[in-house]
Design a protein around this motif. Structure first.
Motif, PDB file in Angstrom:
ATOM      1  N   GLN A  98     -51.718  18.198  78.654  1.00 33.43           N
ATOM      2  CA  GLN A  98     -52.605  17.831  77.560  1.00 33.43           C
ATOM      3  C   GLN A  98     -54.057  17.875  77.954  1.00 33.43           C
ATOM      4  OE1 GLN A  98     -51.167  14.551  75.252  1.00 33.43           O
ATOM      5  NE2 GLN A  98     -49.075  14.943  75.857  1.00 33.43           N
ATOM      6  N   ARG A 149     -47.763  17.987  70.178  1.00 26.46           N
ATOM      7  CA  ARG A 149     -47.182  17.025  71.133  1.00 26.46           C
ATOM      8  C   ARG A 149     -46.817  15.762  70.378  1.00 26.46           C
ATOM      9  NH1 ARG A 149     -53.036  15.150  73.285  1.00 26.46           N
ATOM     10  NH2 ARG A 149     -54.070  15.652  71.364  1.00 26.46           N
ATOM     11  N   THR A 180     -47.950  22.878  78.916  1.00 25.56           N
ATOM     12  CA  THR A 180     -47.781  21.680  78.085  1.00 25.56           C
ATOM     13  C   THR A 180     -48.759  20.574  78.441  1.00 25.56           C
ATOM     14  OG1 THR A 180     -46.102  20.911  79.623  1.00 25.56           O
ATOM     15  CG2 THR A 180     -45.315  22.086  77.692  1.00 25.56           C
TER      16      THR A 180
END
Ligand code: FES
Length: 214
Positions: free
Chosen positions: A209, A195, A207
């Motif tokens: 986090q 990222r 995606t």
């Protein structure tokens, strides 16, 4: 006459014995042939099994596979209070099999791959190291961090979100995909995600986090 009959009987017995010998020979050959075919089939199957196992290894609890990291409650939640963000890691947070640290942020769980994104050294967690001021994990204002990841090789320093705050590393620590099965935390150490920066707003499981826990 009696002698002729006796000779015929002997001849007949010889023919019978000869016929049994041929049949026995054929059945023995058939047996050995079947045994040979079976042996070839078994060894081929074993060979093919090894081939597929080599190219399609079974997922195990080793690095590269899915790791059962523990229960959600095993990982203490980092706390933000009075302008200080304090991170404590539980006993099972450093996962040697999966090569990650499981950090429980207020936003959820994140499995940080411990390989430094600069040149690949293993990055340890230091629970007493402080960083005086950096953007809070929720993106709202600055906080002091207590508990940091600090690379011993060239000094890259990361806050517990994985965000780089000092040193030569070009981006945050990579992280691994997490799924929850009830309250059991599964980390897929074969899915390592990069990222550009820590972003608390992402929620897509691919995606995101941090993986939210209920
Ligand atoms: S390998 Fe970590 S800072 Fe260089």
């Amino acid at each position: 006459m009696g002698k002729v009959v006796s000779e015929d009987l002997k001849q007949s017995r010889r023919l019978d014995l000869g016929s049994e010998g041929v049949e026995g020979d054929i059945s023995r050959r058939g047996f050995f042939k079947a045994a040979l075919i079976s042996a070839i089939a078994v060894s081929s199957a074993l060979g093919l099994g090894g081939f597929f196992k080599f190219f399609y290894p079974t997922k195990t609890s080793a690095f590269g596979g899915k790791i059962t990291a523990g229960k959600v409650a095993d990982f203490p939640v980092a706390v933000q209070a009075n302008g200080v963000f304090t991170t404590t890691l539980g006993a099972t947070s450093r996962n040697r099999d999966g090569h990650f640290f499981l950090v429980h942020l207020p936003q959820g769980l994140i499995a940080l791959y411990w390989k430094c994104v600069h040149l690949g050294c293993t990055v340890p967690f230091n629970p007493t190291e402080e960083f005086p001021s950096y953007l809070a994990p929720d993106g709202k204002g600055q906080v002091k961090y207590v508990g940091m990841f600090h690379c011993p090789c060239h000094g890259s320093t990361y806050v517990p979100t994985g965000q780089i705050v000092a040193g030569p590393a070009p981006r945050p620590l990579d992280h691994m995909q997490i799924t929850l099965q009830g309250d059991t935390v599964i980390v897929d150490s074969g899915i390592i995600l990069s990222r550009p920066k820590w972003d608390p707003s992402t929620t897509d499981p691919k995606t995101s986090q941090a993986t939210p826990v209920s």
